[in-house]
Design a protein around this motif. Structure first.
Motif, PDB file in Angstrom:
ATOM      1  N   GLY A 165       0.667  -1.252  -0.089  1.00 33.66           N
ATOM      2  CA  GLY A 165       0.043   0.046   0.051  1.00 33.66           C
ATOM      3  C   GLY A 165       0.883   1.290  -0.092  1.00 33.66           C
ATOM      4  N   LEU A 166       2.054   1.133  -0.081  1.00 33.46           N
ATOM      5  CA  LEU A 166       2.875   2.221  -0.144  1.00 33.46           C
ATOM      6  C   LEU A 166       2.950   2.884  -1.566  1.00 33.46           C
ATOM      7  CD1 LEU A 166       5.766   0.981   2.079  1.00 33.46           C
ATOM      8  CD2 LEU A 166       4.144   2.235   2.765  1.00 33.46           C
ATOM      9  N   PRO A 167       3.418   4.207  -1.499  1.00 37.96           N
ATOM     10  CA  PRO A 167       3.509   5.130  -2.869  1.00 37.96           C
ATOM     11  C   PRO A 167       4.892   4.609  -3.427  1.00 37.96           C
ATOM     12  CG  PRO A 167       3.754   6.746  -1.232  1.00 37.96           C
ATOM     13  CD  PRO A 167       3.301   5.289  -0.458  1.00 37.96           C
ATOM     14  N   VAL A 168       4.858   4.647  -4.826  1.00 34.88           N
ATOM     15  CA  VAL A 168       6.324   3.987  -5.412  1.00 34.88           C
ATOM     16  C   VAL A 168       6.648   5.143  -6.479  1.00 34.88           C
ATOM     17  CG1 VAL A 168       7.281   2.545  -6.837  1.00 34.88           C
ATOM     18  CG2 VAL A 168       5.196   1.570  -5.521  1.00 34.88           C
ATOM     19  N   ILE A 169       7.860   5.507  -6.085  1.00 38.79           N
ATOM     20  CA  ILE A 169       8.412   6.749  -6.914  1.00 38.79           C
ATOM     21  C   ILE A 169       9.364   6.235  -7.977  1.00 38.79           C
ATOM     22  CG2 ILE A 169       7.853   8.332  -5.106  1.00 38.79           C
ATOM     23  CD1 ILE A 169      11.070   8.495  -4.575  1.00 38.79           C
ATOM     24  N   GLY A 170       9.765   7.215  -9.050  1.00 38.50           N
ATOM     25  CA  GLY A 170      11.122   6.790  -9.665  1.00 38.50           C
ATOM     26  C   GLY A 170      10.387   6.353 -11.000  1.00 38.50           C
ATOM     27  N   HIS A 171      11.412   6.253 -11.962  1.00 42.03           N
ATOM     28  CA  HIS A 171      11.263   5.816 -13.190  1.00 42.03           C
ATOM     29  C   HIS A 171      10.455   4.547 -13.461  1.00 42.03           C
ATOM     30  CE1 HIS A 171      12.892   5.211 -17.873  1.00 42.03           C
ATOM     31  NE2 HIS A 171      11.592   5.725 -17.648  1.00 42.03           N
ATOM     32  N   GLY A 172      10.812   3.623 -12.581  1.00 43.42           N
ATOM     33  CA  GLY A 172      10.239   2.331 -12.647  1.00 43.42           C
ATOM     34  C   GLY A 172       8.845   2.345 -12.258  1.00 43.42           C
ATOM     35  N   GLY A 204      -0.477   0.932 -10.303  1.00 43.10           N
ATOM     36  CA  GLY A 204      -1.945   1.269 -10.110  1.00 43.10           C
ATOM     37  C   GLY A 204      -1.753   2.698  -9.268  1.00 43.10           C
ATOM     38  N   ALA A 205      -2.608   2.884  -8.209  1.00 40.17           N
ATOM     39  CA  ALA A 205      -2.646   4.158  -7.613  1.00 40.17           C
ATOM     40  C   ALA A 205      -1.200   4.374  -6.767  1.00 40.17           C
ATOM     41  CB  ALA A 205      -3.922   4.160  -6.761  1.00 40.17           C
ATOM     42  N   ALA A 206      -0.554   3.380  -6.423  1.00 42.26           N
ATOM     43  CA  ALA A 206       0.597   3.471  -5.921  1.00 42.26           C
ATOM     44  C   ALA A 206       1.571   4.424  -6.357  1.00 42.26           C
ATOM     45  CB  ALA A 206       1.240   2.230  -5.380  1.00 42.26           C
ATOM     46  N   ALA A 207       1.328   4.449  -7.823  1.00 43.91           N
ATOM     47  CA  ALA A 207       2.466   4.969  -9.150  1.00 43.91           C
ATOM     48  C   ALA A 207       1.705   6.464  -9.147  1.00 43.91           C
ATOM     49  CB  ALA A 207       2.937   4.521  -9.849  1.00 43.91           C
TER      50      ALA A 207
END
Length: 225
Positions: A152-159, A168-171
């Motif tokens: 459920g954590l947000p994901v950052i970066g080019h990946g 999904g919503a995490a990105a």
């Protein structure tokens, strides 16, 4: 301490000159970044010259070199590392490694837990989990995006940007996409000031090499009429 920092482990070629200030903070005297996945070798050295010129400093004033050690694609990663070793040897100064994902995390400035992810090619990502922008909570890994347990954590970066359909919503808010050399320099300065160890300036590889030694030659039976 006056640190020349750079990173070539992602499509971003980035360099910066950083120094510690009297209050224990980090001053970025000059920095530059160019996103070009195919010309790391042609871009890095002119970029370093430009950063030094705009900072009004000479290479002989540099006291430390800090370089991103990846993980990242082999060719680009080696450009930065080879340059770092050459400069450190020529100047007679220490050379330190900084995990590229740690710099990406610091550049985000986030205070809450998140995941940083960069493109590992082969439909995979390099990723790590962070408690905040300065604190990594586990090892750096390489996986297919669908196998990354975001919790459920947000994901950052080019990946994150590349695989928004998976994350999904995490990105939803993936910026920053790439690390900055200013962040590489800040990570190095803060850890050196605190007496904390930094990685060796060697490539951080998470996969076995594609090239392997050839096996024994096959026996060829001679045909007789």
């Amino acid at each position: 301490m006056l640190i020349l920092a750079f990173d070539t482990a992602t499509p971003a070629v980035t360099a910066a000159l950083c120094q510690s200030d009297d209050s224990g903070g980090v001053l970025v005297r000059a920095d530059a970044s160019t996103v070009d996945a195919r010309h790391h070798g042609e871009l890095l050295t002119p970029q370093i010259r430009d950063v030094m010129a705009r900072a009004g400093a000479e290479l002989t004033e540099v006291t430390h070199i800090a370089v991103g050690i990846g993980p990242g694609p082999y060719t680009g990663l080696r450009v930065g590392l080879a340059t770092a070793h050459a400069l450190a040897d020529a100047l007679g100064v220490p050379c330190h490694g900084v995990a590229t994902l740690d710099a990406l995390a610091l550049a985000s400035g986030r205070d809450e837990p998140f995941i940083a992810a960069t493109d590992a090619r082969r439909k995979e990502v390099f990723w790590a989990r962070y408690a905040d922008s300065r604190t990594r909570t586990g090892e750096i890994s390489v996986d297919r995006p669908a196998d990354v347990d975001t919790g459920g954590l947000p994901v950052i970066g080019h990946g994150a940007r590349l695989y928004t359909e998976v994350f999904g919503a995490a990105a939803a808010d993936p910026e920053p996409l790439y690390p900055t050399a200013a962040a590489i320099g800040e990570v190095a300065l803060r850890r050196l000031a605190a007496g904390e160890p930094l990685p060796e300036p060697r490539p951080l590889y998470l996969r076995r090499p594609d090239a392997v030694l050839p096996g024994a030659p096959k026996k060829v039976r001679q045909w007789q009429a």
